[in-house]
Design a protein around this motif. Structure first.
Motif, PDB file in Angstrom:
ATOM      1  N   LEU A  44      48.228  36.656  45.586  1.00 27.99           N
ATOM      2  CA  LEU A  44      49.224  35.642  45.233  1.00 27.99           C
ATOM      3  C   LEU A  44      48.925  35.032  43.866  1.00 27.99           C
ATOM      4  O   LEU A  44      49.825  34.855  43.019  1.00 27.99           O
ATOM      5  N   GLU A  45      47.663  34.758  43.651  1.00 26.95           N
ATOM      6  CA  GLU A  45      47.264  34.152  42.373  1.00 26.95           C
ATOM      7  C   GLU A  45      47.641  35.071  41.210  1.00 26.95           C
ATOM      8  O   GLU A  45      48.214  34.645  40.209  1.00 26.95           O
ATOM      9  N   ARG A  46      47.330  36.371  41.388  1.00 25.69           N
ATOM     10  CA  ARG A  46      47.658  37.329  40.317  1.00 25.69           C
ATOM     11  C   ARG A  46      49.178  37.433  40.142  1.00 25.69           C
ATOM     12  O   ARG A  46      49.694  37.496  39.048  1.00 25.69           O
ATOM     13  N   GLN A  47      49.873  37.433  41.276  1.00 25.20           N
ATOM     14  CA  GLN A  47      51.328  37.555  41.197  1.00 25.20           C
ATOM     15  C   GLN A  47      51.938  36.362  40.451  1.00 25.20           C
ATOM     16  O   GLN A  47      52.811  36.530  39.603  1.00 25.20           O
TER      17      GLN A  47
ATOM     18  N   CYS B  43      38.895  42.524  41.093  1.00 23.87           N
ATOM     19  CA  CYS B  43      39.857  42.615  39.998  1.00 23.87           C
ATOM     20  C   CYS B  43      40.503  44.001  39.974  1.00 23.87           C
ATOM     21  O   CYS B  43      41.703  44.150  39.712  1.00 23.87           O
ATOM     22  N   GLY B  44      39.698  44.993  40.305  1.00 22.69           N
ATOM     23  CA  GLY B  44      40.212  46.367  40.355  1.00 22.69           C
ATOM     24  C   GLY B  44      41.316  46.497  41.392  1.00 22.69           C
ATOM     25  O   GLY B  44      42.315  47.193  41.180  1.00 22.69           O
ATOM     26  N   ILE B  45      41.138  45.806  42.523  1.00 24.47           N
ATOM     27  CA  ILE B  45      42.173  45.868  43.572  1.00 24.47           C
ATOM     28  C   ILE B  45      43.480  45.296  43.013  1.00 24.47           C
ATOM     29  O   ILE B  45      44.551  45.878  43.128  1.00 24.47           O
ATOM     30  N   MET B  46      43.345  44.125  42.345  1.00 27.36           N
ATOM     31  CA  MET B  46      44.542  43.467  41.790  1.00 27.36           C
ATOM     32  C   MET B  46      45.219  44.381  40.763  1.00 27.36           C
ATOM     33  O   MET B  46      46.436  44.521  40.748  1.00 27.36           O
ATOM     34  N   ASN B  47      44.392  44.968  39.899  1.00 29.43           N
ATOM     35  CA  ASN B  47      44.961  45.840  38.866  1.00 29.43           C
ATOM     36  C   ASN B  47      45.743  46.987  39.483  1.00 29.43           C
ATOM     37  O   ASN B  47      46.822  47.336  39.030  1.00 29.43           O
ATOM     38  N   ARG B  48      45.198  47.526  40.538  1.00 25.96           N
ATOM     39  CA  ARG B  48      45.897  48.660  41.158  1.00 25.96           C
ATOM     40  C   ARG B  48      47.178  48.201  41.850  1.00 25.96           C
ATOM     41  O   ARG B  48      48.198  48.877  41.796  1.00 25.96           O
ATOM     42  N   VAL B  49      47.129  47.032  42.462  1.00 26.16           N
ATOM     43  CA  VAL B  49      48.342  46.545  43.140  1.00 26.16           C
ATOM     44  C   VAL B  49      49.434  46.248  42.118  1.00 26.16           C
ATOM     45  O   VAL B  49      50.598  46.624  42.282  1.00 26.16           O
ATOM     46  N   PHE B  50      49.034  45.600  41.012  1.00 23.58           N
ATOM     47  CA  PHE B  50      50.058  45.130  40.057  1.00 23.58           C
ATOM     48  C   PHE B  50      50.232  46.061  38.868  1.00 23.58           C
ATOM     49  O   PHE B  50      51.018  45.792  37.968  1.00 23.58           O
ATOM     50  N   GLY B  51      49.460  47.139  38.845  1.00 28.30           N
ATOM     51  CA  GLY B  51      49.580  48.107  37.742  1.00 28.30           C
ATOM     52  C   GLY B  51      49.157  47.510  36.421  1.00 28.30           C
ATOM     53  O   GLY B  51      49.743  47.800  35.377  1.00 28.30           O
ATOM     54  N   THR B  52      48.149  46.649  36.435  1.00 29.19           N
ATOM     55  CA  THR B  52      47.690  46.010  35.194  1.00 29.19           C
ATOM     56  C   THR B  52      46.303  46.542  34.821  1.00 29.19           C
ATOM     57  O   THR B  52      45.676  47.263  35.591  1.00 29.19           O
ATOM     58  N   GLU B  53      45.862  46.118  33.659  1.00 24.86           N
ATOM     59  CA  GLU B  53      44.539  46.545  33.178  1.00 24.86           C
ATOM     60  C   GLU B  53      43.701  45.308  32.888  1.00 24.86           C
ATOM     61  O   GLU B  53      42.852  45.317  32.028  1.00 24.86           O
ATOM     62  N   GLU B  54      43.994  44.245  33.614  1.00 26.34           N
ATOM     63  CA  GLU B  54      43.310  42.990  33.285  1.00 26.34           C
ATOM     64  C   GLU B  54      41.820  43.059  33.510  1.00 26.34           C
ATOM     65  O   GLU B  54      41.338  43.954  34.209  1.00 26.34           O
ATOM     66  N   ALA B  55      41.137  42.104  32.976  1.00 25.90           N
ATOM     67  CA  ALA B  55      39.679  42.006  33.104  1.00 25.90           C
ATOM     68  C   ALA B  55      39.040  43.331  32.721  1.00 25.90           C
ATOM     69  O   ALA B  55      38.811  44.181  33.576  1.00 25.90           O
ATOM     70  N   PRO B  56      38.811  43.514  31.439  1.00 26.38           N
ATOM     71  CA  PRO B  56      38.350  44.809  30.952  1.00 26.38           C
ATOM     72  C   PRO B  56      37.128  45.337  31.707  1.00 26.38           C
ATOM     73  O   PRO B  56      36.930  46.527  31.817  1.00 26.38           O
ATOM     74  N   GLU B  57      36.342  44.411  32.216  1.00 23.06           N
ATOM     75  CA  GLU B  57      35.150  44.894  32.918  1.00 23.06           C
ATOM     76  C   GLU B  57      35.501  45.521  34.274  1.00 23.06           C
ATOM     77  O   GLU B  57      34.682  46.144  34.908  1.00 23.06           O
ATOM     78  N   ALA B  58      36.776  45.320  34.675  1.00 17.41           N
ATOM     79  CA  ALA B  58      37.144  45.835  35.988  1.00 17.41           C
ATOM     80  C   ALA B  58      37.092  47.355  35.995  1.00 17.41           C
ATOM     81  O   ALA B  58      37.643  48.008  35.130  1.00 17.41           O
ATOM     82  N   ARG B  59      36.441  47.852  36.987  1.00 13.70           N
ATOM     83  CA  ARG B  59      36.305  49.297  37.071  1.00 13.70           C
ATOM     84  C   ARG B  59      37.434  49.798  37.970  1.00 13.70           C
ATOM     85  O   ARG B  59      37.801  49.143  38.961  1.00 13.70           O
ATOM     86  N   PRO B  60      38.051  50.923  37.616  1.00 18.65           N
ATOM     87  CA  PRO B  60      39.151  51.391  38.466  1.00 18.65           C
ATOM     88  C   PRO B  60      38.663  51.620  39.904  1.00 18.65           C
ATOM     89  O   PRO B  60      37.556  52.100  40.115  1.00 18.65           O
ATOM     90  N   VAL B  61      39.460  51.195  40.806  1.00 16.74           N
ATOM     91  CA  VAL B  61      39.074  51.376  42.196  1.00 16.74           C
ATOM     92  C   VAL B  61      39.861  52.554  42.738  1.00 16.74           C
ATOM     93  O   VAL B  61      41.077  52.533  42.784  1.00 16.74           O
ATOM     94  N   THR B  62      39.171  53.597  43.070  1.00 15.59           N
ATOM     95  CA  THR B  62      39.872  54.790  43.544  1.00 15.59           C
ATOM     96  C   THR B  62      40.241  54.643  45.000  1.00 15.59           C
ATOM     97  O   THR B  62      39.612  53.895  45.738  1.00 15.59           O
TER      98      THR B  62
END
Ligand SMILES: Cc1ncc(C[n+]2csc(CCOP(=O)(O)OP(=O)(O)O)c2C)c(N)n1
Ligand SMILES: [Mg+2]
Length: 936
Positions: A827-830, A916-935
């Motif tokens: 929700l926060e990310r949204q 952060c990786g979870i959020m990026n995958r849900v929202f299709g973003t690349e936020e928080a550069p340190e976030a590692r892609p979550v497969t």
């Protein structure tokens, strides 16, 4: 040589202690000791030349030794020295007599040194005819010869009963025990009728096993043979206890001898047991039932003394000793609810095996409950059916302690080891147990030392592993034959009476055997049926039906304020005062947090006539300091319990000892007696619940299906990945979900105080009972968005699914289904992204799934909407596998951390990256550069 070597070190300490006690409180000593010290003082005054006028003033001095030392050697007569030696001998019988008993019916006991031979105490054969005054201290009427004293001690301490009690520190208890065993030299006094009754029970026990052995050859029954005196023992325990004021008896036991107990104590019909040997199905289709040697029973019987007693045998899983915890909880519930706190009314009996009692850790967890406020039951009688073997394992490999009962020492409980072949001694030991428990409300142990006639079960070959022992056993007469001989010798019964007793019982068994053939399907006795008459088993689909959990809003607010307002006349810590003031502000501001929601669920249930019991580690304050259900005044540590101020109903909350297995078992036991008590167990962190997994697997999820036994038990399991490392993150939701089937329980992960309020209230409002497991919050306890309005509590109802309140189906491209805390991160990310193409739907109740509700939500969104399950648990954990199994027909994708052997990473930084990786995958973003892609 030390002048007083006849006093060995241990005994001089003992005499020293006694002397100290004598100087302070002369009347607290046994009269004989008092007389002894009076004599000693007299000797000192008259003959003692003190070198030091005031020996006690010397810090290093030992007053008694100084006093002894002050007597010149020549001035102590040989008689006085011998008197001391006899005192030592008596003391040795008390402390070590149990090592030299005739308690093993089939083989010699281990050899212990030093023995109790009089020579080991500085006495000689010539002393045997001399008289000693110490006889009076063991209950003899007057001075007696050493021989008389030894014979007397042998009878009390070294015959068929070995008694351990000298580790007890309580002087009164010791004194009482001593008096009890000194009556009739610790042997039973029985009338002819009583002896005949014992033989009758023994005959039932022996003949029943023989019958099964010949009719159902090789079938498992876990025969009691070698320990049949358990049956007269239980019979006696029930009647003696009933005379002592007990109205209900709750028994827990494992496989060994259970069929015998069910028939010959609980009166289950022999034909029913025979029918169960045929392996017929149970009557009801939907219920899978259980093997015969696990079933429970509840009966009202007339004891030998004519009193009515309710007796209950608790259903039992294979897991040895688990049932012990339940028995305690069941008894405590009865004391609390039915007997108004009178512990004398209910007797817990736990029957152990020698292997299980020595090996299973839960025995310790349960033993430690003995006098704890929240868990005591007024003393438990423990009986060990000790057959000297555990499956194939010899006692020497089964324990390091001398006795399998050594756990008794933890609670300073007395133990009687008794030869199971001497049934009168068994009955005597049982009387002791019943009387000690009635007198002191503490645990007592009877170690019934017998043997096992066959292998572990009747298909097993015991000679593979114990060939020598089994040679002895095969030649050994059964206890009925042994007792029969004794009674014939004593002319208590005639051959004819005995023959009739045996033929009548055999005829009864034959009739039952024939009648068992007529039974088509087996029926099951329901455990404690009478307590559940108003709560028939829930029908299929009942868990999905809406339940009215509303509560009048004015009354609700009043209750909320009452439980949040502290009394002015008590002084609490400033932090507490502020916290409670803040609660009032929340109520006035109509924004109530989790703690208030939880406390209001209890307050409203209490208000409606239910009781509440909460137990677990640190539950009074709450591990996360949110609950504060019990407050302490700052000055005197007086307890103040706000929820007790609003009602006469019982609100009980107890910090438990550091135990999960035992305590969950206890509380589960409590819950199966009390449908009107909301019974809550909270884990410190959810991961610790696996310490109690046996209770969950064997009882919580399966009891209804196996035994038609209901429970409304609530487990609160703090769950959620919060960067605290691998531990404390997961209550292993995945494991609980694999245990769900046939509406056996509810599993929930709740995100709002009001929904939690309704969930807890629903538990009690249902007309049936089901266990509830809640993945409960940690950080959400104080999350600014985790608040509810009074109206949500008052007028709402439990919501198994929470749809996205703002989503516009026309705009939504991705529907994200999730559960629990991750919702607020999504929700926060949204909100940050202001993304209206994503709808976030929460599953508040994970099991059972509200499939209709989910379909309705899915139908709202258009066909092109993609469907995602998002979770913070690694892919192999959390609810994903369960979701996949339940949405086989739906194209659903998972977004989660990669599979992992641990529920969460050890480093906080890594945890942040993963979230952060979870959020990026849900929202299709690349936020928080340190976030590692979550497969996925
Ligand atoms: C917790 C647990 N572990 C293992 C077993 C398997 N098991 C069944 S009976 C038994 C031996 C029990 O020995 P004991 O307690 O002496 O009872 P006995 O069968 O001799 O009466 C074992 C190991 C079990 N039932 N429960
Ligand atoms: Mg055994």
């Amino acid at each position: 040589m030390d002048r007083f070597s006849f006093l060995n070190a241990a005994h001089s300490q003992l005499i020293e202690d006694l002397y100290q006690q004598y100087t302070k409180f002369p009347d607290s000593l046994e009269p004989s000791w008092k007389a002894f010290f009076q004599g000693f003082d007299f000797a000192l005054e008259n003959y003692g030349e003190t070198e030091d006028e005031n020996p006690v003033s010397n810090a290093n001095s030992n007053p008694i030794q100084s006093k002894f030392a002050s007597i010149a050697e020549g001035e102590v007569s040989e008689e006085v020295k011998n008197e001391f030696r006899v005192v030592n001998l008596i003391e040795a019988y008390r402390i070590r007599g149990h090592l030299f008993t005739k308690t093993n019916p089939v083989r010699d006991r281990r050899h212990y040194e030093p023995s109790l031979a009089i020579e080991n105490f500085g006495l000689t054969q010539a002393d045997l005819t001399k008289k000693f005054n110490s006889s009076i201290s063991i209950g003899m009427n007057e001075a007696a010869t050493l021989k008389e004293i030894v014979d007397y001690l042998e009878l009390i301490y070294c015959d068929s009963i070995g008694l351990e009690y000298m580790y007890i520190n309580d002087v009164e208890e010791k004194k009482w025990i001593r008096n009890w065993i000194q009556t009739n030299e610790n042997h039973a006094v029985l009338s002819s009728d009583e002896k005949t009754e014992i033989l009758l029970k023994l005959n039932q026990a022996v003949a029943f096993e023989n019958y099964l052995h010949t009719k159902f050859v090789g079938q498992k029954r876990f025969s009691l043979e070698g320990g049949e005196s358990l049956i007269p023992a239980l019979d006696q325990l029930i009647s003696r206890s009933s005379k002592n004021g007990v109205d209900e008896v709750v028994l827990g036991m494992a496989h060994r001898g259970r069929l015998n107990v069910l028939t010959n104590i609980f009166g289950k019909s022999y034909k029913q047991i025979f029918s169960e040997f045929e392996g017929k199905e149970f009557e009801e289709d939907v219920f899978s039932g259980d093997v015969k040697y696990h079933l429970g029973s509840s009966k009202v019987i007339k004891s030998a003394s004519g009193e009515e007693v309710s007796i209950h045998l608790t259903p039992n899983p294979s897991h040895l000793e688990t049932v012990a915890a339940l028995v305690e909880g069941i008894c405590r519930a009865k004391v609390d609810i039915k007997f108004n706190g009178d512990y004398k009314k209910v007797l817990p009996i736990i029957i152990h095996g020698d292997g299980a009692i020595a090996g299973q850790g839960i025995v310790y967890e349960v033993a430690q409950m003995m006098i704890l406020d929240g868990y005591k039951t007024g003393g438990t009688v423990h009986i060990v059916v000790n057959n000297q073997v555990s499956f194939t394992t010899n006692y020497l490999d089964a324990r390091s302690s001398i006795y399998c009962t050594d756990i008794a020492k933890v609670t300073s409980s007395p133990v009687m080891h008794v030869n199971a072949d001497d049934v009168e001694a068994v009955v005597h030991a049982i009387n002791f147990a019943a009387d000690f428990r009635a007198e002191f409300g503490k645990d007592v142990y009877i170690d019934l030392l017998g043997y096992r006639k066959y292998g572990h079960n009747e298909g097993d070959e015991p000679r593979f592993t114990q060939p020598n022992l089994y040679k002895l056993i095969s030649k050994h007469a059964n206890p009925r034959e042994i007792y029969k001989e004794k009674l014939i010798d004593e002319k208590v019964v005639s051959d004819e009476v005995l023959e009739k007793m045996e033929t009548d019982f055999k005829a009864l068994l034959d009739d039952n055997f024939d009648a068992s053939k007529e039974i088509e399907k087996n029926t099951m006795d329901v455990f404690m049926k009478e307590d559940w008459e108003d709560y028939p088993l829930g029908e299929k689909g009942s868990l999905q039906k809406a339940v009215d959990t509303t509560f009048d809003i004015t009354e609700l607010k009043k209750l909320a304020l009452e439980i949040s307002t502290l009394p002015k006349d008590k002084n609490f810590l400033k932090k507490i005062t502020r916290l409670f003031e803040n609660r009032v502000k929340m109520i006035e501001g109509n924004s109530l947090d989790w703690a208030l929601g939880e406390l209001l669920s209890y307050a409203t249930l209490l208000n409606e006539g239910f009781n509440v019991r909460i137990s677990g580690e640190d539950v009074e304050r709450g591990t996360f300091s949110h609950r504060h259900a019990v407050l302490k005044t700052e000055d005197t540590e007086e307890e103040y319990v706000p929820l007790r101020q609003i009602t006469d109903q019982k609100f009980d909350i107890y910090n438990s000892h550091l135990s999960e297995y035992g305590v969950l078992g206890f509380d589960y036991g409590y819950s199966i007696v009390t449908p009107k008590t909301l019974t809550v167990w909270e884990a410190q962190f959810g991961d610790f619940v696996n310490g109690a997994q046996i209770v969950i697997d064997q009882y919580l999820v399966a009891a209804e299906e196996k035994w038609k036994m209901q429970s409304g038990m609530v487990m609160l399991l703090p769950h959620g990945s919060e960067g605290q490392g691998a531990e404390h993150s997961s209550a292993r939701l995945e494991r609980l979900l694999t245990l769900c089937a046939n509406e056996n329980m509810v599993v929930a992960n709740i995100t709002s105080p009001a929904n939690f309020f309704h969930l807890m209230r629903r538990q009690m409002k249902w007309k049936f009972r089901k266990p509830l497991c809640v993945m409960s919050p940690k950080s959400l306890l104080r999350h600014p968005k985790v608040v509810s309005k009074l109206e949500d509590f008052a007028t709402g109802s439990f919501q198994p699914i929470l749809d996205d309140p703002t989503a516009d189906p026309a705009k939504v491209k991705r529907l994200v289904l999730c559960s629990g805390k991750i919702y607020f991160e999504l929700l926060e990310r949204q909100e940050k992204l202001n993304d209206d193409t994503i709808a976030i739907v929460r599953l508040e109740q994970i099991y059972p799934l509200n499939t209709d509700g989910i379909s309705k939500i899915l139908d709202k969104y258009n066909a092109r909407t993609s469907f995602v399950w998002a979770q913070e648990e690694p892919e192999n954990m959390g609810a994903w596998s369960y979701i996949l199994r339940n949405f086989r027909e739906t194209n659903i994708e998972v977004i989660s951390p990669v599979q992992s052997a641990t529920p969460a990473p050890g480093s906080h930084k890594m945890f942040e990256r993963i979230q952060c990786g979870i959020m990026n995958r849900v929202f299709g973003t690349e936020e928080a550069p340190e976030a590692r892609p979550v497969t996925v």
